[in-house]
Design an enzyme around this catalytic site. Structure first.
Site: not given
Ligand code: AKB
Length: 319
Positions: A9, A35, A53, A143
């Protein structure tokens, strides 16, 4: 043997800054950015990058083996607002990514993991002020549910498989190097950009919505400090509360105006208000202070000053 670090990320709000700080500490070649999209020019030109991924366990394993990775910072996630619009994918991304990394540590392929949780683990019935470490956790967002579930799994993998995973519950994060994407606290970054570019901002939260926030410098320091502290100091293996400062849109607007910026704020509340209403207003981080000596340094005044100064340079705007 030196540690080799994988940041998953690296193009996101935290990853953009964390990779650069880690490269200063561990050396450029020892910190691999990854990322699904390219990262900043600074990251791409200063050290290794892998397109990855994280839900693809085979590719992940290949990258880990190729670079002899010992530590992983897993930052890939879908944040609160975006997750409400993409329920199934958010759950898949947020949970599969964590399991893929936890299992690498369970199999002793990697040694240490950082995984971020969030103030989103709390819910509407939680004590709102100075929310304690062990407060009621009844999140009502996808989330928040994924972060709370992740916390339970981190603790489980530590207890059952001795996996060295550490975590902090980030508040809303504010930084000038990158823009946030898909969160409920994003307004506190966008407001600075719009103040300088257009002298006005329309806020999607109401003027008195107080939320816990933190400057990126503090967040990066907390992340590296908890990873570097001795494992025996980390008494909580779910996730630690950490606090920066709390404020609402009206207060941030007043700070911006006090720095001589011509600025008006308007309000057009949307679905994110309900998410914000379910979260704490301030956080008690005494456990982190006690266990690994955490202490925030930035307040709203300093954040505003720093944000405006740096964004003026970025946009070539004179005072
Ligand atoms: C969000 O707003 O979703 C995030 C968070 C508080 O975790 N910034």
């Amino acid at each position: 043997m030196r540690d080799n670090i994988l940041v998953i990320g690296s193009s996101g709000q935290i990853g953009t800054e964390l990779v650069i700080e880690l490269r200063k500490i561990y050396g450029n070649d020892h910190v691999v950015a990854s990322d699904i999209i390219p990262s900043s020019e600074e990251i791409m030109s200063s050290g290794p990058y892998e397109k990855l991924d994280v839900t693809d366990a085979d590719k992940l394993l290949a990258v880990v083996k190729k670079h002899h990775i010992t530590q992983v910072y897993l930052l890939a996630a879908m944040l609160s607002a975006k997750a409400e619009k993409n329920v199934n994918f958010a759950w898949k991304l947020n949970m599969d990514s964590l399991f893929n990394i936890l299992n690498l540590a369970k199999e002793k392929i990697i040694k240490k993991i950082f995984w971020p949780s969030s103030i989103a683990v709390f819910g509407p019935n939680t004590k709102k002020e100075l929310t304690p470490q062990c407060a009621l956790t009844e999140p009502n967002t996808v989330y928040g549910i994924s972060k709370l579930t992740g916390e339970r799994w981190c603790e489980y993998y530590f207890n059952k498989f001795n996996v060295d995973v550490v975590s902090i519950r980030y508040p809303g994060l504010i930084g000038w190097k990158s823009e946030p994407g898909g969160g409920t606290t994003d307004y506190a970054v966008h407001i600075f950009h719009e103040a300088l570019k257009n002298n006005t901002y329309t806020c999607f939260l109401s003027e008195k919505t107080t939320l816990p926030m933190m400057y990126m410098n503090d967040a990066i320091r907390a992340t590296i400090e908890i990873m570097q502290t001795k494992a025996e100091n980390v008494k909580i293996r779910s996730s630690y509360n950490i606090a920066g400062c709390s404020f609402n849109p009206m207060q941030i607007a007043a700070q911006i105006k006090s720095k001589q910026v011509e600025f008006t704020i308007n309000y057009k509340v949307d679905f994110r208000q309900e998410i914000a209403n379910s979260w704490p207003q301030s956080i008690d981080d005494s456990e982190a202070m006690k266990d690994w000596k955490w202490k925030a340094q930035c307040n709203l005044e300093k954040i505003t000053h720093d944000m405006l100064d740096n964004l003026r340079i970025k946009y070539n705007i004179s005072k």
